[in-house]
Enzyme design. Structure first.
Site, PDB file in Angstrom:
ATOM      1  N   ARG A 119       0.817  -1.235   0.000  1.00 44.97           N
ATOM      2  CA  ARG A 119       0.000   0.000   0.000  1.00 44.97           C
ATOM      3  C   ARG A 119       0.840   1.270   0.000  1.00 44.97           C
ATOM      4  O   ARG A 119       0.398   2.314   0.455  1.00 44.97           O
ATOM      5  CB  ARG A 119      -0.969   0.031   1.178  1.00 44.97           C
ATOM      6  CG  ARG A 119      -1.953  -1.109   1.158  1.00 44.97           C
ATOM      7  CD  ARG A 119      -3.127  -0.853   2.052  1.00 44.97           C
ATOM      8  NE  ARG A 119      -4.017  -1.994   2.010  1.00 44.97           N
ATOM      9  CZ  ARG A 119      -3.853  -3.078   2.754  1.00 44.97           C
ATOM     10  NH1 ARG A 119      -2.849  -3.159   3.590  1.00 44.97           N
ATOM     11  NH2 ARG A 119      -4.694  -4.070   2.643  1.00 44.97           N
TER      12      ARG A 119
ATOM     13  N   LYS B 186       3.955  11.485 -11.238  1.00 46.93           N
ATOM     14  CA  LYS B 186       3.083  10.661 -12.081  1.00 46.93           C
ATOM     15  C   LYS B 186       3.801   9.346 -12.347  1.00 46.93           C
ATOM     16  O   LYS B 186       4.957   9.354 -12.783  1.00 46.93           O
ATOM     17  CB  LYS B 186       2.803  11.358 -13.413  1.00 46.93           C
ATOM     18  CG  LYS B 186       1.716  12.397 -13.354  1.00 46.93           C
ATOM     19  CD  LYS B 186       1.338  12.789 -14.785  1.00 46.93           C
ATOM     20  CE  LYS B 186       0.322  13.903 -14.804  1.00 46.93           C
ATOM     21  NZ  LYS B 186       0.016  14.314 -16.190  1.00 46.93           N
TER      22      LYS B 186
ATOM     23  N   GLU C 216      11.912  18.391 -24.422  1.00 46.78           N
ATOM     24  CA  GLU C 216      11.116  18.661 -23.210  1.00 46.78           C
ATOM     25  C   GLU C 216      11.748  19.809 -22.415  1.00 46.78           C
ATOM     26  O   GLU C 216      11.056  20.541 -21.714  1.00 46.78           O
ATOM     27  CB  GLU C 216      11.021  17.403 -22.332  1.00 46.78           C
ATOM     28  CG  GLU C 216      10.392  16.192 -23.007  1.00 46.78           C
ATOM     29  CD  GLU C 216       8.861  16.203 -23.032  1.00 46.78           C
ATOM     30  OE1 GLU C 216       8.247  17.204 -22.630  1.00 46.78           O
ATOM     31  OE2 GLU C 216       8.288  15.181 -23.479  1.00 46.78           O
TER      32      GLU C 216
ATOM     33  N   LYS D 191       9.175  22.942 -13.676  1.00 47.47           N
ATOM     34  CA  LYS D 191       8.194  21.868 -13.470  1.00 47.47           C
ATOM     35  C   LYS D 191       7.737  21.832 -12.018  1.00 47.47           C
ATOM     36  O   LYS D 191       6.555  21.668 -11.733  1.00 47.47           O
ATOM     37  CB  LYS D 191       8.735  20.504 -13.900  1.00 47.47           C
ATOM     38  CG  LYS D 191       7.663  19.425 -13.734  1.00 47.47           C
ATOM     39  CD  LYS D 191       7.827  18.186 -14.575  1.00 47.47           C
ATOM     40  CE  LYS D 191       6.599  17.275 -14.376  1.00 47.47           C
ATOM     41  NZ  LYS D 191       6.717  15.998 -15.062  1.00 47.47           N
TER      42      LYS D 191
ATOM     43  N   GLU E  52      -3.119  17.885 -11.795  1.00 48.13           N
ATOM     44  CA  GLU E  52      -3.531  18.311 -13.129  1.00 48.13           C
ATOM     45  C   GLU E  52      -5.023  18.605 -13.239  1.00 48.13           C
ATOM     46  O   GLU E  52      -5.756  17.980 -14.001  1.00 48.13           O
ATOM     47  CB  GLU E  52      -3.107  17.297 -14.208  1.00 48.13           C
ATOM     48  CG  GLU E  52      -3.214  17.915 -15.589  1.00 48.13           C
ATOM     49  CD  GLU E  52      -2.497  17.147 -16.691  1.00 48.13           C
ATOM     50  OE1 GLU E  52      -1.486  16.488 -16.390  1.00 48.13           O
ATOM     51  OE2 GLU E  52      -2.938  17.246 -17.834  1.00 48.13           O
TER      52      GLU E  52
ATOM     53  N   ARG F 137      -1.189  22.519 -14.630  1.00 51.67           N
ATOM     54  CA  ARG F 137      -0.257  21.460 -15.004  1.00 51.67           C
ATOM     55  C   ARG F 137      -0.431  21.063 -16.465  1.00 51.67           C
ATOM     56  O   ARG F 137       0.500  20.564 -17.093  1.00 51.67           O
ATOM     57  CB  ARG F 137      -0.414  20.250 -14.068  1.00 51.67           C
ATOM     58  CG  ARG F 137       0.672  19.215 -14.250  1.00 51.67           C
ATOM     59  CD  ARG F 137       0.795  18.242 -13.087  1.00 51.67           C
ATOM     60  NE  ARG F 137       1.817  17.240 -13.382  1.00 51.67           N
ATOM     61  CZ  ARG F 137       2.300  16.378 -12.511  1.00 51.67           C
ATOM     62  NH1 ARG F 137       1.881  16.387 -11.270  1.00 51.67           N
ATOM     63  NH2 ARG F 137       3.221  15.500 -12.868  1.00 51.67           N
TER      64      ARG F 137
ATOM     65  N   ASN G  43       1.648  20.084 -21.241  1.00 54.90           N
ATOM     66  CA  ASN G  43       1.299  19.312 -22.439  1.00 54.90           C
ATOM     67  C   ASN G  43       1.498  20.101 -23.728  1.00 54.90           C
ATOM     68  O   ASN G  43       1.041  19.676 -24.783  1.00 54.90           O
ATOM     69  CB  ASN G  43      -0.152  18.844 -22.350  1.00 54.90           C
ATOM     70  CG  ASN G  43      -0.348  17.834 -21.241  1.00 54.90           C
ATOM     71  OD1 ASN G  43       0.536  17.021 -20.981  1.00 54.90           O
ATOM     72  ND2 ASN G  43      -1.479  17.892 -20.563  1.00 54.90           N
TER      73      ASN G  43
ATOM     74  N   HIS H  21       1.924  18.333 -27.001  1.00 56.34           N
ATOM     75  CA  HIS H  21       1.655  16.913 -26.768  1.00 56.34           C
ATOM     76  C   HIS H  21       0.405  16.385 -27.483  1.00 56.34           C
ATOM     77  O   HIS H  21       0.317  15.184 -27.707  1.00 56.34           O
ATOM     78  CB  HIS H  21       1.587  16.613 -25.271  1.00 56.34           C
ATOM     79  CG  HIS H  21       2.945  16.467 -24.645  1.00 56.34           C
ATOM     80  ND1 HIS H  21       3.871  17.492 -24.633  1.00 56.34           N
ATOM     81  CD2 HIS H  21       3.562  15.418 -24.040  1.00 56.34           C
ATOM     82  CE1 HIS H  21       4.972  17.076 -24.030  1.00 56.34           C
ATOM     83  NE2 HIS H  21       4.826  15.831 -23.661  1.00 56.34           N
TER      84      HIS H  21
ATOM     85  N   HIS I 178       1.521  13.471 -29.571  1.00 49.88           N
ATOM     86  CA  HIS I 178       1.037  12.105 -29.293  1.00 49.88           C
ATOM     87  C   HIS I 178       0.432  11.470 -30.534  1.00 49.88           C
ATOM     88  O   HIS I 178       0.596  10.276 -30.771  1.00 49.88           O
ATOM     89  CB  HIS I 178      -0.009  12.128 -28.181  1.00 49.88           C
ATOM     90  CG  HIS I 178       0.573  12.196 -26.808  1.00 49.88           C
ATOM     91  ND1 HIS I 178      -0.117  12.688 -25.730  1.00 49.88           N
ATOM     92  CD2 HIS I 178       1.793  11.824 -26.337  1.00 49.88           C
ATOM     93  CE1 HIS I 178       0.643  12.627 -24.654  1.00 49.88           C
ATOM     94  NE2 HIS I 178       1.823  12.117 -25.000  1.00 49.88           N
TER      95      HIS I 178
ATOM     96  N   HIS J 282       9.619   9.880 -28.354  1.00 50.55           N
ATOM     97  CA  HIS J 282       8.641  10.781 -27.732  1.00 50.55           C
ATOM     98  C   HIS J 282       9.063  12.252 -27.848  1.00 50.55           C
ATOM     99  O   HIS J 282       8.297  13.095 -28.300  1.00 50.55           O
ATOM    100  CB  HIS J 282       8.410  10.394 -26.269  1.00 50.55           C
ATOM    101  CG  HIS J 282       7.528  11.349 -25.542  1.00 50.55           C
ATOM    102  ND1 HIS J 282       6.167  11.395 -25.736  1.00 50.55           N
ATOM    103  CD2 HIS J 282       7.813  12.338 -24.656  1.00 50.55           C
ATOM    104  CE1 HIS J 282       5.650  12.359 -24.982  1.00 50.55           C
ATOM    105  NE2 HIS J 282       6.630  12.950 -24.310  1.00 50.55           N
TER     106      HIS J 282
END
Ligand code: NAD
Ligand code: ZN
Length: 377
Positions: free
Chosen positions: A129, A151, A193, A234, A244, A248, A252, A255, A259, A273
């Site tokens: 946990r 994340k 990035e 960041k 987010e 946040r 993106n 992106h 993507h 990426h």
């Protein structure tokens, strides 16, 4: 510029109340891993999760540092590559962590790029946990992006990063010398990035990168500075919006287009990426420039010029192989999670350093734009 063996580290705080932590950035820091862990968690045991590439280059040094500080450890080595963000490998990592008799208070150490950070971080989030973990990012992308912000995820058959958790690390140790063994193409992809932080919120940083990018690539103090600035940017955004729900989303930038291109290329070596994000940011600037003239054309051209100058793709044409069909790109954009009530949400720009969330972009407008782009000679 030749890079020194060691440099004074820079520390960036991620201010998240009881989940606050430090990002320490510097050349040669891996040798301090053991001492830092011993100071942070006296008596704690450690499981290192890494991939076979990173293990070959840097596992010995990481283990030597732990041994030197008398920190007991075991290791799990998974195959390098995105395919390791699978249920199967995730299960192996969880079982290995449990088998190593890790308890609450002990630590998982993610030694690797974004794949390892996401995989080990998610295992740490759920085994018993929740175990604490330390990020030791070894790619530029991981040092400026994936290791910061908490994340974590693995991939589902339905798409990337669909199964995961928010779980903040207790420490991020970014040794910039580890990037010396990174293939040049991976470094350049991570640089996309890094430029993103200048383009989305800091025109001075962008101008600094225009002048100093060669030194960032060469590995001297400029590299540390650029990584520290990116982590600060960041960290500030994550501190404002950990989960987010607002700001946040600015991270993106590039992106949604990116993507779609990445998926159209099958998430393969054809387009990494960061390369997809470079092309995606260039498209976001061009799209913004023609949309009620949001960003001055000269500034859009300037952003694109810098990406091209470092060797990143900025148009669909720059991507090897046949261009993806328009319908496929539009399907992928519509499937993107940033769609609400038929309207597409894009991160657009008013200027270099001034991105904003635009939730009301009509799909037809995007289609017309991409169809022009695909028709370009
Ligand atoms: N959690 C987040 O916020 C977040 C943000 C961005 C990206 N990501 C995730 O990050 C992943 C991409 O990360 P990445 O680009 O670091 O990929 P990666 O972890 O696959 O690393 C790229 C390649 O470089 C190798 N490598 C790593 N460090 C090396 C070193 N120092 N020397 C030599 N080789 C080295 C790896 O073995 C791999 O082959 C994706 O899965 C993406 O979803 C997560
Ligand atoms: Zn990205």
């Amino acid at each position: 510029m030749t890079a020194p063996l060691r440099s004074e580290p820079t520390t960036v705080q991620v201010a998240l109340g009881s989940r606050s932590y430090e990002i320490v950035i510097g050349r040669g820091l891996l040798t301090t891993l053991g001492a830092r862990i011993a100071a942070l968690r006296p008596g704690a045991k450690v499981v290192i999760v890494t991939d076979d590439n990173v293990a070959r280059h840097h596992l010995d040094a990481a283990e030597a540092s732990l041994r030197h500080a008398a920190v007991a450890f075991s290791r799990v080595i998974v195959p390098a590559g995105e395919a390791s963000k699978s249920y199967r490998v995730f299960e192996q990592v969880c079982e290995a962590v449990i088998a190593s008799r890790i308890e609450r208070g002990d630590l998982v150490v993610a030694l690797g790029g974004g794949v390892i950070g996401d995989l080990a971080g998610f295992a740490a989030a759920v085994v018993r946990r929740g175990l604490d973990y330390v990020q030791v990012p070894t790619t530029l992308l991981a040092q400026v992006d994936s290791s910061v912000g908490g994340k974590t995820a693995i991939d589902s058959a339905h798409g990337k990063n669909l199964v995961g958790a928010f779980h903040q690390p207790v420490l991020v140790l970014a040794d910039t010398a580890l990037l010396d063994t990174l293939p040049a193409r991976e470094f350049r992809a991570g640089y996309a990035e890094l430029v993103k932080y200048g383009l989305l919120g800091d025109s001075r940083f962008f101008a600094w990168l225009e002048r100093n990018w060669r030194d960032v690539f060469a590995g001297g103090p400029a590299r540390e500075h650029a990584i520290a600035e990116s982590c600060r940017a960041k960290a500030a955004i994550v501190a404002r919006d950990e989960r987010e729900t607002g700001d946040r989303a600015l991270l993106n930038l590039g992106h949604t287009f990116g993507h779609a291109l990445e998926a159209a290329c099958g998430f393969s070596d054809r387009l990494l990426h960061g390369e997809a994000i470079a092309a995606g940011m260039a498209l976001a600037f061009e799209f913004s420039a023609r949309r009620q003239g949001l960003v001055p054309k000269s500034q859009a051209a300037r952003a694109i010029r810098h990406l091209a100058e470092v060797g990143l793709p900025t148009t669909v044409r720059d991507i090897a192989g046949p261009p993806p069909p328009l319908d496929r790109l539009m399907d992928l954009i519509a499937q993107d999670k940033k769609v609400k009530r038929g309207m597409l949400t894009f991160i657009l720009v008013r200027d270099i350093g001034a991105a904003f969330v635009e939730p009301g972009v009509d799909a037809r407008e995007v289609r017309a734009f991409l169809s022009e782009k695909l028709a370009e000679p």
